[in-house]
Design a protein around this motif. Structure first.
Motif, short mmCIF file in Angstrom:
data_model
loop_
_atom_site.label_atom_id
_atom_site.label_comp_id
_atom_site.label_asym_id
_atom_site.label_seq_id
_atom_site.Cartn_x
_atom_site.Cartn_y
_atom_site.Cartn_z
N VAL A 41 1.02 -0.88 -0.37
CA VAL A 41 0.08 -0.08 -0.52
C VAL A 41 0.92 1.19 0.03
O VAL A 41 0.75 2.23 -0.83
CB VAL A 41 -0.66 -0.13 1.45
N THR A 42 1.95 1.57 0.89
CA THR A 42 2.81 2.62 0.67
C THR A 42 3.50 2.35 -0.34
O THR A 42 4.23 3.53 -0.76
CB THR A 42 3.38 2.40 2.82
N GLY A 43 4.63 1.71 -0.37
CA GLY A 43 5.34 1.57 -1.39
C GLY A 43 4.98 2.58 -2.91
O GLY A 43 5.88 3.37 -3.46
N LYS A 44 3.83 2.73 -3.26
CA LYS A 44 3.42 3.41 -4.61
C LYS A 44 3.24 4.91 -3.66
O LYS A 44 3.73 6.11 -5.44
CB LYS A 44 1.75 3.24 -5.21
N ILE A 45 2.79 5.48 -2.89
CA ILE A 45 2.60 7.03 -2.10
C ILE A 45 4.44 7.32 -1.90
O ILE A 45 4.82 8.29 -2.47
CB ILE A 45 2.05 6.94 -1.30
N LEU A 46 5.40 6.41 -1.81
CA LEU A 46 6.53 6.81 -0.91
C LEU A 46 8.02 6.72 -2.92
O LEU A 46 8.08 7.59 -2.90
CB LEU A 46 7.57 5.44 -0.18
N GLN A 47 8.03 5.82 -3.48
CA GLN A 47 8.54 5.88 -4.80
C GLN A 47 7.14 7.44 -5.27
O GLN A 47 8.01 8.54 -5.74
CB GLN A 47 7.19 4.92 -5.69
N LEU A 48 6.13 7.68 -5.36
CA LEU A 48 5.39 8.78 -6.12
C LEU A 48 5.93 10.72 -4.95
O LEU A 48 6.20 11.14 -6.02
CB LEU A 48 4.11 9.22 -5.73
N CYS A 49 6.61 10.02 -3.99
CA CYS A 49 6.94 11.53 -3.10
C CYS A 49 8.12 11.80 -3.54
O CYS A 49 8.61 12.38 -4.05
CB CYS A 49 7.03 11.17 -1.82
N ARG A 50 9.15 10.47 -3.90
CA ARG A 50 10.54 10.50 -4.35
C ARG A 50 10.82 11.69 -5.36
O ARG A 50 10.87 13.10 -6.01
CB ARG A 50 11.77 9.88 -4.52
N GLU A 51 9.36 10.64 -6.36
CA GLU A 51 9.40 11.76 -7.84
C GLU A 51 9.48 13.12 -7.52
O GLU A 51 9.57 13.94 -8.65
CB GLU A 51 8.39 10.56 -8.56
N LYS A 52 8.00 13.17 -6.91
CA LYS A 52 7.36 14.84 -6.67
C LYS A 52 8.26 14.96 -5.49
O LYS A 52 8.18 16.54 -5.40
CB LYS A 52 6.76 14.90 -6.40
N GLU A 53 9.24 15.17 -4.94
CA GLU A 53 10.12 15.81 -4.48
C GLU A 53 9.43 16.46 -3.21
O GLU A 53 9.72 17.58 -2.79
CB GLU A 53 11.13 16.54 -4.36
N VAL A 54 8.39 15.47 -2.19
CA VAL A 54 8.09 15.81 -1.08
C VAL A 54 7.96 15.44 -0.33
O VAL A 54 8.93 13.52 -0.22
CB VAL A 54 6.44 15.19 -1.68
N PRO A 55 8.58 15.81 0.84
CA PRO A 55 9.44 15.49 2.20
C PRO A 55 7.75 13.98 2.83
O PRO A 55 7.36 14.14 2.44
CB PRO A 55 9.35 16.61 3.69
N VAL A 56 8.76 13.21 3.26
CA VAL A 56 8.23 11.60 3.63
C VAL A 56 8.90 12.02 5.19
O VAL A 56 9.90 11.59 5.41
CB VAL A 56 7.97 10.45 2.69
N GLU A 57 7.69 11.78 6.12
CA GLU A 57 8.33 11.31 7.39
C GLU A 57 7.48 9.85 7.53
O GLU A 57 5.72 9.58 7.28
CB GLU A 57 7.57 12.34 8.32
N VAL A 58 8.17 8.60 8.41
CA VAL A 58 7.71 8.04 8.52
C VAL A 58 7.64 7.79 10.47
O VAL A 58 7.58 8.67 10.22
CB VAL A 58 8.65 6.14 8.28
N VAL A 59 6.45 7.19 10.34
CA VAL A 59 5.69 7.23 11.96
C VAL A 59 5.69 5.92 12.34
O VAL A 59 5.04 4.71 11.55
CB VAL A 59 4.24 8.39 12.16
N ASP A 60 5.13 5.96 13.45
CA ASP A 60 5.81 4.57 14.40
C ASP A 60 4.36 3.85 13.86
O ASP A 60 4.15 2.16 13.27
CB ASP A 60 5.30 4.29 15.47
N SER A 61 3.19 4.64 13.83
CA SER A 61 1.76 2.95 13.64
C SER A 61 0.66 4.24 13.72
O SER A 61 0.44 4.91 13.56
CB SER A 61 0.86 2.92 15.51
N MET A 62 -0.27 3.16 12.76
CA MET A 62 -1.46 3.60 12.12
C MET A 62 -2.46 4.10 12.97
O MET A 62 -2.95 4.57 12.62
CB MET A 62 -2.19 1.76 10.82
N ARG A 63 -2.53 3.22 14.01
CA ARG A 63 -3.06 3.41 14.95
C ARG A 63 -2.68 4.94 15.79
O ARG A 63 -3.68 5.85 15.64
CB ARG A 63 -3.20 2.44 16.38
N GLN A 64 -1.72 5.10 15.46
CA GLN A 64 -1.42 6.47 16.22
C GLN A 64 -1.63 8.16 15.19
O GLN A 64 -1.95 8.53 15.51
CB GLN A 64 0.71 6.70 16.81
N LEU A 65 -1.35 8.09 13.73
CA LEU A 65 -1.59 8.48 13.30
C LEU A 65 -3.26 8.49 12.86
O LEU A 65 -3.75 9.57 12.55
CB LEU A 65 -1.37 7.86 11.79
N GLY A 66 -3.69 7.63 13.30
CA GLY A 66 -5.12 7.86 12.67
C GLY A 66 -5.72 8.66 14.06
O GLY A 66 -6.17 9.53 13.95
#
Length: 84
Positions: A41-66
């Protein structure tokens, strides 16, 4: 702490499909991806962010992000819009 950024954002997009669409349209300032989300699920968004040079921050959990997004369920991704 990145969760604070998410909590303070007024223009937030939650979820994979909406995040992908917003990044494709160049509307995103920063993307947050949960470490425990499915890599398929996340691979596609990470790839697109690299291409578009959008900063990505990885967070610990889906529950905490929600929770930071103010929803009761987990979120694989969230994004803060540029015009925030």
């Amino acid at each position: 702490m990145s969760y604070d950024k998410v909590k303070q954002a007024t223009q937030l997009i939650i979820g994979m499909k909406q995040t992908l669409k917003a990044v494709e349209q160049g509307m995103v300032k920063e993307v947050f991806v949960a470490k425990d989300a499915d890599p398929k699920v996340t691979g596609k968004i990470l790839q697109l962010c690299r291409e578009k040079e959008v900063p990505v921050e990885v967070v610990d959990s889906m529950r905490q992000l929600g929770k930071a997004c103010g929803i009761e369920v987990g979120a694989a991704t969230a994004a803060i819009l540029i015009n925030e």
